[in-house]
Design a protein around this motif. Sequence first.
Motif, PDB file in Angstrom:
ATOM      1  N   ARG A  35       7.267   8.315 -24.325  1.00 14.52           N
ATOM      2  CA  ARG A  35       8.688   8.208 -24.002  1.00 14.52           C
ATOM      3  C   ARG A  35       9.574   8.694 -25.164  1.00 14.52           C
ATOM      4  O   ARG A  35      10.625   9.283 -24.938  1.00 14.52           O
ATOM      5  CB  ARG A  35       9.035   6.770 -23.640  1.00 14.52           C
ATOM      6  N   ALA A  36       9.145   8.450 -26.396  1.00 16.54           N
ATOM      7  CA  ALA A  36       9.946   8.887 -27.542  1.00 16.54           C
ATOM      8  C   ALA A  36      10.040  10.403 -27.614  1.00 16.54           C
ATOM      9  O   ALA A  36      10.978  10.949 -28.198  1.00 16.54           O
ATOM     10  CB  ALA A  36       9.363   8.335 -28.843  1.00 16.54           C
ATOM     11  N   LYS A  37       9.074  11.094 -27.012  1.00 15.37           N
ATOM     12  CA  LYS A  37       9.080  12.563 -27.005  1.00 15.37           C
ATOM     13  C   LYS A  37       9.598  13.116 -25.687  1.00 15.37           C
ATOM     14  O   LYS A  37       9.465  14.314 -25.415  1.00 15.37           O
ATOM     15  CB  LYS A  37       7.672  13.086 -27.296  1.00 15.37           C
ATOM     16  N   GLY A  38      10.157  12.230 -24.854  1.00 15.23           N
ATOM     17  CA  GLY A  38      10.678  12.676 -23.561  1.00 15.23           C
ATOM     18  C   GLY A  38       9.595  13.144 -22.621  1.00 15.23           C
ATOM     19  O   GLY A  38       9.842  13.950 -21.714  1.00 15.23           O
ATOM     20  N   GLY A  39       8.365  12.636 -22.819  1.00 13.73           N
ATOM     21  CA  GLY A  39       7.230  13.104 -22.043  1.00 13.73           C
ATOM     22  C   GLY A  39       6.867  12.216 -20.872  1.00 13.73           C
ATOM     23  O   GLY A  39       7.512  11.201 -20.597  1.00 13.73           O
ATOM     24  N   GLN A  40       5.815  12.601 -20.186  1.00 16.31           N
ATOM     25  CA  GLN A  40       5.278  11.835 -19.068  1.00 16.31           C
ATOM     26  C   GLN A  40       4.239  10.839 -19.585  1.00 16.31           C
ATOM     27  O   GLN A  40       3.546  11.096 -20.574  1.00 16.31           O
ATOM     28  CB  GLN A  40       4.639  12.773 -18.045  1.00 16.31           C
ATOM     29  N   TRP A  41       4.140   9.714 -18.887  1.00 17.88           N
ATOM     30  CA  TRP A  41       3.130   8.702 -19.213  1.00 17.88           C
ATOM     31  C   TRP A  41       2.405   8.361 -17.924  1.00 17.88           C
ATOM     32  O   TRP A  41       3.011   7.852 -16.973  1.00 17.88           O
ATOM     33  CB  TRP A  41       3.789   7.461 -19.819  1.00 17.88           C
ATOM     34  N   LEU A  42       1.123   8.674 -17.881  1.00 19.14           N
ATOM     35  CA  LEU A  42       0.326   8.534 -16.668  1.00 19.14           C
ATOM     36  C   LEU A  42      -0.580   7.313 -16.748  1.00 19.14           C
ATOM     37  O   LEU A  42      -0.922   6.848 -17.833  1.00 19.14           O
ATOM     38  CB  LEU A  42      -0.529   9.788 -16.469  1.00 19.14           C
ATOM     39  N   LEU A  43      -0.975   6.833 -15.568  1.00 15.15           N
ATOM     40  CA  LEU A  43      -1.926   5.726 -15.481  1.00 15.15           C
ATOM     41  C   LEU A  43      -3.169   6.196 -14.749  1.00 15.15           C
ATOM     42  O   LEU A  43      -3.090   6.763 -13.651  1.00 15.15           O
ATOM     43  CB  LEU A  43      -1.305   4.535 -14.745  1.00 15.15           C
ATOM     44  N   ARG A  44      -4.310   5.980 -15.383  1.00  9.68           N
ATOM     45  CA  ARG A  44      -5.598   6.312 -14.792  1.00  9.68           C
ATOM     46  C   ARG A  44      -6.483   5.071 -14.830  1.00  9.68           C
ATOM     47  O   ARG A  44      -6.618   4.440 -15.886  1.00  9.68           O
ATOM     48  CB  ARG A  44      -6.254   7.454 -15.591  1.00  9.68           C
ATOM     49  N   ILE A  45      -7.082   4.723 -13.708  1.00  4.38           N
ATOM     50  CA  ILE A  45      -8.018   3.600 -13.657  1.00  4.38           C
ATOM     51  C   ILE A  45      -9.430   4.170 -13.722  1.00  4.38           C
ATOM     52  O   ILE A  45      -9.873   4.885 -12.813  1.00  4.38           O
ATOM     53  CB  ILE A  45      -7.832   2.762 -12.380  1.00  4.38           C
ATOM     54  N   GLU A  46     -10.145   3.872 -14.797  1.00  5.53           N
ATOM     55  CA  GLU A  46     -11.464   4.471 -15.035  1.00  5.53           C
ATOM     56  C   GLU A  46     -12.548   3.580 -14.417  1.00  5.53           C
ATOM     57  O   GLU A  46     -13.288   2.871 -15.108  1.00  5.53           O
ATOM     58  CB  GLU A  46     -11.657   4.702 -16.526  1.00  5.53           C
ATOM     59  N   ASN A  47     -12.644   3.665 -13.091  1.00  5.75           N
ATOM     60  CA  ASN A  47     -13.541   2.798 -12.317  1.00  5.75           C
ATOM     61  C   ASN A  47     -14.762   3.575 -11.822  1.00  5.75           C
ATOM     62  O   ASN A  47     -15.011   3.684 -10.624  1.00  5.75           O
ATOM     63  CB  ASN A  47     -12.785   2.171 -11.145  1.00  5.75           C
ATOM     64  N   ILE A  48     -15.522   4.112 -12.763  1.00  4.57           N
ATOM     65  CA  ILE A  48     -16.710   4.885 -12.394  1.00  4.57           C
ATOM     66  C   ILE A  48     -18.002   4.115 -12.661  1.00  4.57           C
ATOM     67  O   ILE A  48     -19.081   4.673 -12.530  1.00  4.57           O
ATOM     68  CB  ILE A  48     -16.765   6.229 -13.149  1.00  4.57           C
ATOM     69  N   ASP A  49     -17.899   2.841 -13.020  1.00  8.92           N
ATOM     70  CA  ASP A  49     -19.091   2.045 -13.345  1.00  8.92           C
ATOM     71  C   ASP A  49     -19.037   0.741 -12.548  1.00  8.92           C
ATOM     72  O   ASP A  49     -18.748  -0.327 -13.095  1.00  8.92           O
ATOM     73  CB  ASP A  49     -19.132   1.760 -14.845  1.00  8.92           C
ATOM     74  N   PRO A  50     -19.319   0.801 -11.239  1.00  9.40           N
ATOM     75  CA  PRO A  50     -19.194  -0.385 -10.384  1.00  9.40           C
ATOM     76  C   PRO A  50     -19.936  -1.626 -10.891  1.00  9.40           C
ATOM     77  O   PRO A  50     -19.412  -2.739 -10.748  1.00  9.40           O
ATOM     78  CB  PRO A  50     -19.759   0.091  -9.037  1.00  9.40           C
ATOM     79  N   PRO A  51     -21.144  -1.502 -11.491  1.00 10.39           N
ATOM     80  CA  PRO A  51     -21.805  -2.720 -11.968  1.00 10.39           C
ATOM     81  C   PRO A  51     -21.005  -3.492 -13.015  1.00 10.39           C
ATOM     82  O   PRO A  51     -21.161  -4.707 -13.148  1.00 10.39           O
ATOM     83  CB  PRO A  51     -23.123  -2.193 -12.560  1.00 10.39           C
ATOM     84  N   ARG A  52     -20.139  -2.808 -13.776  1.00 11.81           N
ATOM     85  CA  ARG A  52     -19.340  -3.475 -14.811  1.00 11.81           C
ATOM     86  C   ARG A  52     -17.953  -3.875 -14.324  1.00 11.81           C
ATOM     87  O   ARG A  52     -17.231  -4.577 -15.018  1.00 11.81           O
ATOM     88  CB  ARG A  52     -19.204  -2.570 -16.041  1.00 11.81           C
TER      89      ARG A  52
END
Length: 290
Positions: A35-52
């Motif tokens: 935000r301080a650089k006027g940029g984008q901030w994305l959200l990614r959910i790293e759910n590739i390990d179902p056992p964990r």
Amino acid sequence: MTHNGIYVGRFAPSPTGPLHLGSLCTALGSYLDARAKGGQWLLRIENIDPPREQPGAAEAIIRSLQAHQLHWDGEILWQSQRSDAYNHALHQLLNNSAAFYCSCSRSQLSTVGGVHRGDCIAPLDRSDAAIRLRVADDDIHFHDRLLGPITQHPANDGDVVLRRRDGLFAYQLAVVVDDEHQGVTDIVRGYDLVSSTGWQLLLQRALGYHQPHYLHLPLLVDEHGDKLSKRSYAPPLDDLQPEHNIRQVLGYLNQPSPPPELSLTETLNWAVAHYQPNSIPSQPIAINPK
């Protein structure tokens, strides 16, 4: 610096439990930097390990971010929906001989210190094989925006797994593919991931991707020096005290203290306007999480 001149940052938690102060520190640090650089901030959910994965954890993470008014841009990217992209990258790496099939078991690798380097020590069985990155015996150099120049020798930790024997994709592959897909230009994350950077730089080069800028934030540690984490049963964030939590983490990041009369929205806007990345500590931060 960017694909299109725009700063793109991201927060990419794994849904193995609710957010705690350590993960809020990473979320807020990456948010402020973007935000301080006027940029984008994305959200990614790293759910590739179902056992964990912990049931309901992804939804709890999203609720916590919303409660703390850390609002992301665009749609959430879910890694569980990205198998085709990961398979495409694997085929490219295999075709370029940058990756290879490996049937070596953990027990077999234990005879050589648990590290796979070079030739496999087990006969190849592609029906029961992982896919590994072929890691050359070379140094890797990169600049961390907080820590300065860093040299790593990824071969010391071996040929990293990109797809496991059980068919699940590994973190190292997924994070690189998704950062490129989302156009991430600046990665702000915890220091515990600095050791993965060398492998990720090798993958970026092998796939013809651009190299993001890196800033590894200090870890929050307990009185024993252990990282505050879900695995160590760090208490979850109290979503009913978001302003208190944000101010606490701003203190951990050694940022200027917002005036006390500000609302949460005003506090975040003030923190963005007064963000000082050079003031972030480079050493672990000892706290009492209770």
